[in-house]
Write a protein that holds these residues in place. Sequence first.
Motif, PDB file in Angstrom:
ATOM      1  N   SER A  43       0.813  -1.216   0.000  1.00  0.00           N
ATOM      2  CA  SER A  43       0.000   0.000   0.000  1.00  0.00           C
ATOM      3  C   SER A  43       0.848   1.269   0.000  1.00  0.00           C
ATOM      4  O   SER A  43       0.312   2.375   0.069  1.00  0.00           O
ATOM      5  N   LYS A  44       2.163   1.109  -0.104  1.00  0.00           N
ATOM      6  CA  LYS A  44       3.038   2.288  -0.167  1.00  0.00           C
ATOM      7  C   LYS A  44       2.697   3.075  -1.438  1.00  0.00           C
ATOM      8  O   LYS A  44       2.632   2.533  -2.533  1.00  0.00           O
ATOM      9  N   MET A  45       2.461   4.354  -1.264  1.00  0.00           N
ATOM     10  CA  MET A  45       2.075   5.213  -2.386  1.00  0.00           C
ATOM     11  C   MET A  45       3.312   5.598  -3.199  1.00  0.00           C
ATOM     12  O   MET A  45       4.333   5.993  -2.644  1.00  0.00           O
ATOM     13  N   VAL A  46       3.169   5.457  -4.517  1.00  0.00           N
ATOM     14  CA  VAL A  46       4.240   5.801  -5.450  1.00  0.00           C
ATOM     15  C   VAL A  46       3.644   6.631  -6.584  1.00  0.00           C
ATOM     16  O   VAL A  46       2.436   6.623  -6.802  1.00  0.00           O
ATOM     17  N   ASP A 100       2.327   7.549 -10.071  1.00  0.00           N
ATOM     18  CA  ASP A 100       1.691   6.744 -11.112  1.00  0.00           C
ATOM     19  C   ASP A 100       2.259   7.160 -12.468  1.00  0.00           C
ATOM     20  O   ASP A 100       2.013   8.269 -12.928  1.00  0.00           O
ATOM     21  N   GLN A 158      -0.383  11.992 -10.132  1.00  0.00           N
ATOM     22  CA  GLN A 158      -1.231  11.113  -9.309  1.00  0.00           C
ATOM     23  C   GLN A 158      -0.347  10.102  -8.570  1.00  0.00           C
ATOM     24  O   GLN A 158       0.752   9.782  -9.020  1.00  0.00           O
ATOM     25  N   MET A 159      -0.869   9.582  -7.478  1.00  0.00           N
ATOM     26  CA  MET A 159      -0.180   8.546  -6.712  1.00  0.00           C
ATOM     27  C   MET A 159      -1.012   7.265  -6.806  1.00  0.00           C
ATOM     28  O   MET A 159      -2.221   7.314  -7.014  1.00  0.00           O
ATOM     29  N   ILE A 160      -0.333   6.137  -6.638  1.00  0.00           N
ATOM     30  CA  ILE A 160      -0.982   4.828  -6.701  1.00  0.00           C
ATOM     31  C   ILE A 160      -0.262   3.896  -5.727  1.00  0.00           C
ATOM     32  O   ILE A 160       0.933   4.079  -5.458  1.00  0.00           O
ATOM     33  N   GLU A 161      -0.984   2.925  -5.185  1.00  0.00           N
ATOM     34  CA  GLU A 161      -0.337   1.937  -4.324  1.00  0.00           C
ATOM     35  C   GLU A 161       0.639   1.120  -5.158  1.00  0.00           C
ATOM     36  O   GLU A 161       0.331   0.725  -6.295  1.00  0.00           O
ATOM     37  N   ARG A 178      -0.733  -2.243  -6.387  1.00  0.00           N
ATOM     38  CA  ARG A 178      -1.729  -2.071  -7.449  1.00  0.00           C
ATOM     39  C   ARG A 178      -1.052  -1.712  -8.775  1.00  0.00           C
ATOM     40  O   ARG A 178      -1.399  -2.235  -9.826  1.00  0.00           O
ATOM     41  N   ASN A 236      -7.022  -1.935   0.913  1.00  0.00           N
ATOM     42  CA  ASN A 236      -7.625  -0.605   0.842  1.00  0.00           C
ATOM     43  C   ASN A 236      -8.789  -0.588  -0.139  1.00  0.00           C
ATOM     44  O   ASN A 236      -8.890  -1.425  -1.036  1.00  0.00           O
TER      45      ASN A 236
END
Length: 197
Positions: A45-48, A50, A56-59, A62, A126
């Motif tokens: 779930s660490k946001m990186v 995209d 934008q950020m994404i897990e 994902r 999430n």
Amino acid sequence: MKNYSKITLSVLFVASAAFTSCSNDDDVPATPMVKATIYERLGGSKMVADPDMPGQMIEGGRMSFRKVVNSTVGLIVADVQSNATGNLGAHFAPLLTEVGAGNTTKLAVLVDNLTDFFSFNTGGTNAVNTYSGMNMVATHDPAKNPRMGTKASDADFTKFEGYVGAAAVANGVKSDTELYKDIVVVLESIRKPTVQK
């Protein structure tokens, strides 16, 4: 004095037995190691950032699944276009017709649904990883899902599994790792409801 010595010896004996049993690691149950989920091992779930949507950020987990899904779709399409033996074109005929006409809306929905499905079923907790699509039996039955061109055989599923494996390798998951083997286990868990002919 003798009485004192016997008591001292008894106390020392009992104390040494207590200390020995307390320090004996063999009697203490080991704390089981909890293996990280596939989702966590793919970034969790660490946001990186995209790469497909600047700003934008994404897990991380994902994003990893989305990359594998996109690569899988690319491999399937390449085989269909080259008319490779055993290609899965018949299964995706409705979608391929739309994409051939320039409409990629349903392709984006498919990629998003597959990303949701794999993220949710491998440890993504999430809300962004919620899968709300059809169950596997209905999804792969053309009578219940007009988006499915034909029912899948065991060979078709094995072919699909090969595409996913190749896509995972292309995105950094080595085929000789535990992570790769765990992904295959997840895929095998959906073989039975997917194969319907």
